[in-house]
Scaffold this active site. Sequence first.
Site, PDB file in Angstrom:
ATOM      1  N   HIS A  79       1.361   3.430  -2.813  1.00  0.00           N
ATOM      2  CA  HIS A  79       1.495   4.808  -2.322  1.00  0.00           C
ATOM      3  C   HIS A  79       2.886   5.350  -2.661  1.00  0.00           C
ATOM      4  O   HIS A  79       3.036   6.519  -3.048  1.00  0.00           O
ATOM      5  CB  HIS A  79       1.299   4.861  -0.802  1.00  0.00           C
ATOM      6  CG  HIS A  79      -0.063   4.448  -0.340  1.00  0.00           C
ATOM      7  ND1 HIS A  79      -0.293   3.271   0.325  1.00  0.00           N
ATOM      8  CD2 HIS A  79      -1.265   5.063  -0.448  1.00  0.00           C
ATOM      9  CE1 HIS A  79      -1.580   3.165   0.623  1.00  0.00           C
ATOM     10  NE2 HIS A  79      -2.196   4.233   0.152  1.00  0.00           N
ATOM     11  N   GLY A 114      -4.410   7.070  -7.178  1.00  0.00           N
ATOM     12  CA  GLY A 114      -4.123   5.803  -7.849  1.00  0.00           C
ATOM     13  C   GLY A 114      -5.255   5.385  -8.778  1.00  0.00           C
ATOM     14  O   GLY A 114      -6.433   5.555  -8.456  1.00  0.00           O
ATOM     15  N   LYS A 144      -6.087   2.487  -9.204  1.00  0.00           N
ATOM     16  CA  LYS A 144      -6.802   1.344  -8.599  1.00  0.00           C
ATOM     17  C   LYS A 144      -8.191   1.776  -8.143  1.00  0.00           C
ATOM     18  O   LYS A 144      -9.157   1.046  -8.284  1.00  0.00           O
ATOM     19  CB  LYS A 144      -6.000   0.795  -7.418  1.00  0.00           C
ATOM     20  CG  LYS A 144      -6.162  -0.681  -7.258  1.00  0.00           C
ATOM     21  CD  LYS A 144      -6.901  -1.202  -6.084  1.00  0.00           C
ATOM     22  CE  LYS A 144      -6.713  -0.524  -4.801  1.00  0.00           C
ATOM     23  NZ  LYS A 144      -7.650  -0.960  -3.779  1.00  0.00           N
TER      24      LYS A 144
END
Length: 286
Positions: A36, A146, A148
């Site tokens: 983050h 992100g 991810k």
Amino acid sequence: MEIIADPYQFQAWCASLDGAQALGFVPTMGALHAGHAALIRASRRRDERTAVSIFVNPTQFGPSEDFTRYPRPLEQDLALLGNEGVAVAFTPAAEAMYPAGDSVQVEVGELGERLCGASRPGHFRGVATVVAKLLQLAQPARAYFGQKDAVQAAIVRRLIDSLFLPVELVVCPIVRERDGLALSSRNTYLNPEQREAAKVLSRALRTMGEAYDAGERETAALLLIGRDVFASEPGARLEYLAAVDAATLLPVAAAGPGTLFAVAAFCGPTRLIDNAHIDHNGVYLL
Ligand code: PAF
């Protein structure tokens, strides 16, 4: 740093910025980590002001998922945001984001049923709904997500395009532990054995990348290599390992620019995700 819980006050704060002060927005569910922080820093480099939301969104959790036990270290999160130079933290309550009688939801169609969406029905409807609400409140110049959550990024891109939202989507690289594990707020659920087993996600993707770098382009062969790596780790249960187009999330037969290799696996009861992709230059990025 201002801390605002009321959606209308947050909207007014964002609207009060004059046109020259570009706003960057980082939506989060809190339990903040270095991944983050990387999104916030990316915004701080480009935007005049950075807003971060912390909201554990109930509508994106299934009935048997971890909504109630999802970590909520609010004080720690706010301290991190303060240290990172965030201008405003938006911390709404669920009743404020979903007032009584609120029935509007954003449907993402088939895209929301692929990969993670197949085992988490309704998850991406919940994500799209809350992201639409948050972007509508903040109306930022840029929003940071992100890599991810590559499936989520594909859905947010589709949402922004479909609703003609005037925001630039910035997708930032995955941040990993030294041993390869992708950072996730859910990593805190792992006991030492599960944490050890969790390395298999990035190990499988890395081994597939080595084969890609050696010239293998057939995704069927690359996926076999990845599945073999999983077979050597009894502590992890593979949910899916797939090679798809990063935008449509549909399977591809030959790996090339735009191919996403996505994986989801359970280590104990904890479901983890990771991915690698091939960039526009044909480079395999983990
Ligand atoms: O990625 C997350 O943390 C969440 O899915 C998001 C984008 C904040 C929406 O709740």
